[in-house]
Design a protein around this motif. Structure first.
Motif, PDB file in Angstrom:
ATOM      1  N   GLU A  74       5.406  53.067 -38.099  1.00 16.40           N
ATOM      2  CA  GLU A  74       5.088  53.416 -36.717  1.00 16.40           C
ATOM      3  C   GLU A  74       6.318  53.422 -35.830  1.00 16.40           C
ATOM      4  OE1 GLU A  74       2.634  54.890 -34.033  1.00 16.40           O
ATOM      5  OE2 GLU A  74       1.773  54.126 -35.905  1.00 16.40           O
ATOM      6  N   TRP A  75       7.221  52.472 -36.043  1.00 13.91           N
ATOM      7  CA  TRP A  75       8.342  52.273 -35.118  1.00 13.91           C
ATOM      8  C   TRP A  75       9.700  52.653 -35.704  1.00 13.91           C
ATOM      9  CZ3 TRP A  75       6.762  46.675 -33.224  1.00 13.91           C
ATOM     10  CH2 TRP A  75       5.618  46.792 -32.418  1.00 13.91           C
ATOM     11  N   TYR A  77       9.310  48.355 -28.255  1.00 13.50           N
ATOM     12  CA  TYR A  77       8.029  48.602 -28.922  1.00 13.50           C
ATOM     13  C   TYR A  77       7.152  47.353 -28.802  1.00 13.50           C
ATOM     14  CZ  TYR A  77      10.360  52.564 -31.197  1.00 13.50           C
ATOM     15  OH  TYR A  77      11.037  53.738 -31.458  1.00 13.50           O
ATOM     16  N   GLY A  86      11.307  45.384 -31.185  1.00 11.90           N
ATOM     17  CA  GLY A  86       9.852  45.483 -31.169  1.00 11.90           C
ATOM     18  C   GLY A  86       9.206  44.116 -31.250  1.00 11.90           C
ATOM     19  N   TYR A 137      12.408  43.024 -35.530  1.00  9.45           N
ATOM     20  CA  TYR A 137      11.067  42.925 -34.986  1.00  9.45           C
ATOM     21  C   TYR A 137      10.696  41.452 -34.867  1.00  9.45           C
ATOM     22  CZ  TYR A 137      10.585  47.902 -36.032  1.00  9.45           C
ATOM     23  OH  TYR A 137      10.756  49.258 -36.076  1.00  9.45           O
ATOM     24  N   TYR A 172      -0.009  50.450 -26.411  1.00  9.15           N
ATOM     25  CA  TYR A 172       0.533  49.591 -27.461  1.00  9.15           C
ATOM     26  C   TYR A 172      -0.100  49.959 -28.797  1.00  9.15           C
ATOM     27  CZ  TYR A 172       2.186  46.545 -23.642  1.00  9.15           C
ATOM     28  OH  TYR A 172       2.795  46.038 -22.521  1.00  9.15           O
ATOM     29  N   ASN A 173       0.521  49.511 -29.888  1.00  3.53           N
ATOM     30  CA  ASN A 173      -0.006  49.721 -31.228  1.00  3.53           C
ATOM     31  C   ASN A 173      -0.820  48.508 -31.675  1.00  3.53           C
ATOM     32  OD1 ASN A 173       3.072  51.098 -31.459  1.00  3.53           O
ATOM     33  ND2 ASN A 173       1.373  52.349 -32.167  1.00  3.53           N
TER      34      ASN A 173
END
Length: 514
Positions: free
Chosen positions: A90-91, A44, A6, A98, A70-71
């Motif tokens: 979230e992920w 992500y 991510g 990340y 996307y977040n």
């Protein structure tokens, strides 16, 4: 080293430094490019911004996040735990790391991220260093510096490759280059992930904003649709064809650099695609299909054809007859792709119409085959073959009725945009069409073409002549989208074909069989 699962990009690397003259914020040009490229990366993607960012800038970032699915995360240096928890919630906490992409930092602010297993990528200020100085292996493995935002996808590829290799898995990186619309068609089907595919491939788009030679150093192969970068093709004769294709400056640079990096395999070598640019050459190649017809009741062949350099030549009608061409004929430019008028075609019903025919010269006059408005599109993807049934142009008698309404004037059309279609025959059963075709014979032809052309992915169109049952190959094209093949079948086959090419298995086989 773990793979990157991510990426969170901070507002500081995405927003333009200055608002426009009306005080409206905008994205940096490289940011817009990056957001589009990462959309279908199978990683992500998130955007972070501080609580003190202005409302217009927050709205701009949120709008882009919604556009690309996307977040968004709020990043407070004083509350790193909250940021890490929000991302993990979230992920998830699957295997991998990340990454936070920032433009400036304080060690005490990012140390907590690093201790949580995060990677920090810092976008250097302009002018600090050139892209060719970038070398992830020389820096703190948890803190990486890049000089341009465009470097980020290749940085991710490098890290993911190293991460898998550390686990004892072989991974190869493939750079790809094609026009944006074609790239998006492939990417949204999941063809170009930044995470390794099940057979160990990572894909990254080549970027002309970065030194090509530097990019090739980090790639194992290049997949290209060079025909998208053709400016002109000179077809005055059939010799030295390589010198007649003029590419864009970027594609020329890629060709020069590839010559200096023989370790980077090209899918496919530029010389291999030249025959599919030339309809005359393809017609000549299709003449070799005669050798496949001995063991089948059906016959597969190319259409009868004639090359024409002047539609007003006095003996044209006799030459057409000698080439077994009877009216109507279909007329195509000799240049098959890569230039704007390569798909400008005409169906001609009257020999006198040739004098004023507005089709680029030299041209190929091709037999018009009555085929019940049905075309079979075949796709060769590595060693596998797929096909789809499509509606096509009507038989000659229907065309003649249509032409009579226009005093038998030629029917002009662009084969990429529209074809004359038999509206009275739209409901013909595809099951019936499928039974008409000799699959074994066409498969033999597909394998023969694969060996002769030595192309990894190509397509060809087959029509079945009503009067004889002949299977006639009327077109051959390079790297089609094969969009009629379901994604769950097409994309793994696509990856398999590229892997075979990278390992050399396909090329060796072709060399042995030719």
């Amino acid at each position: 080293m773990c793979a990157v699962k991510g990426i969170v990009m901070n507002a500081s690397v995405l927003l333009a430094v200055n608002d426009d003259e009306n005080g409206i914020p905008s994205l940096a040009p490289a940011a817009d490019y990056l957001l589009r490229k990462l959309r279908y990366s199978n990683i992500y993607i998130g955007i972070s911004y501080g609580p003190d960012l202005s409302a217009p800038k927050v709205r701009l970032l949120q709008e882009n996040a919604r556009l690309y699915s996307y977040n968004c995360f709020v990043f407070r240096p004083s509350a790193i735990d909250n940021f890490v928890s929000a991302v993990s919630l979230e992920w998830g906490d699957n295997i991998g790391s990340y990454m936070h992409v920032i433009s400036s930092y304080k060690d005490e602010e990012i140390s907590q991220l690093i201790s949580s297993g995060w990677l920090i990528t810092v976008l250097r200020s302009p002018g600090k260093a050139s892209a060719v100085e970038y070398n992830p292996g020389t820096e703190n493995p948890s803190k990486i510096f890049i000089n341009k935002l465009e470097e980020l996808p290749l940085t991710i590829c490098h890290l993911n490759k190293k991460g898998k290799q550390a686990m004892g898995k072989e991974v190869e990186t493939v750079g790809y280059l094609m026009k944006p619309s074609r790239e998006e068609d492939f990417a949204k089907r999941g063809a170009f992930p930044l995470n390794p595919t099940p057979n160990g491939l990572i894909f990254v788009a080549l970027n002309y904003e970065l030194p090509i030679s530097w990019q090739l150093q980090q790639l194992d192969g290049v997949l290209h649709k060079a025909t998208d970068d053709i400016i002109t093709v000179e077809m005055s004769s059939s010799s030295d064809f390589e010198n007649k294709v003029t590419y864009t400056e970027g594609m020329q640079e890629l060709q020069r650099c590839i010559g200096c990096h023989p370790e980077c395999r090209v899918i496919d070598p530029f010389s291999n695609i030249y025959p599919v640019l030339d309809r005359l050459k393809i017609q000549q190649i299709l003449g070799g299909l005669e050798n496949l017809n001995s063991k089948s009741c059906s016959k597969i062949r190319g259409p009868h054809f004639l090359k024409v350099v002047d539609f007003r030549e006095p003996k044209l009608e006799k030459k057409l007859a000698d080439a077994k061409l009877s009216l109507p004929n279909i007329v195509k430019p000799q240049v098959a792709c890569g230039v704007s008028d390569a798909h400008s075609m005409a169906i001609v019903f009257n020999a006198d119409s040739y004098k004023d025919l507005n089709i680029p010269l030299p041209a190929i006059v091709q037999e018009y085959v009555d085929h019940s408005s049905t075309m079979f599109k075949f796709y060769v993807v590595g060693k596998k073959i797929f096909f789809a049934i499509k509606k096509s142009t009507p038989n000659a008698d229907t065309l003649i009725k249509l032409a009579k309404e226009k005093e038998l004037k030629p029917l002009l059309f662009d084969s990429l945009k529209s074809l004359p279609v038999d509206k009275d025959n739209q409901q013909q059963s595809q099951n019936k069409d499928n039974k008409q075709i000799d699959h074994e014979l066409v498969t033999d032809a597909a394998n023969w073409l694969r060996r002769v052309l030595d192309l990894t992915i190509f397509g060809f169109d087959v029509v079945i002549q009503e009067s004889t049952g002949d299977h006639v190959i009327v077109d051959v094209n390079y790297l089609p989208s094969f969009k009629e093949v379901p994604d769950e079948v097409a994309i793994p086959t696509f990856w398999e074909a590229i892997k075979e090419k990278l390992t050399g298995k396909q090329s060796v086989e072709a060399a042995m069989l030719l």
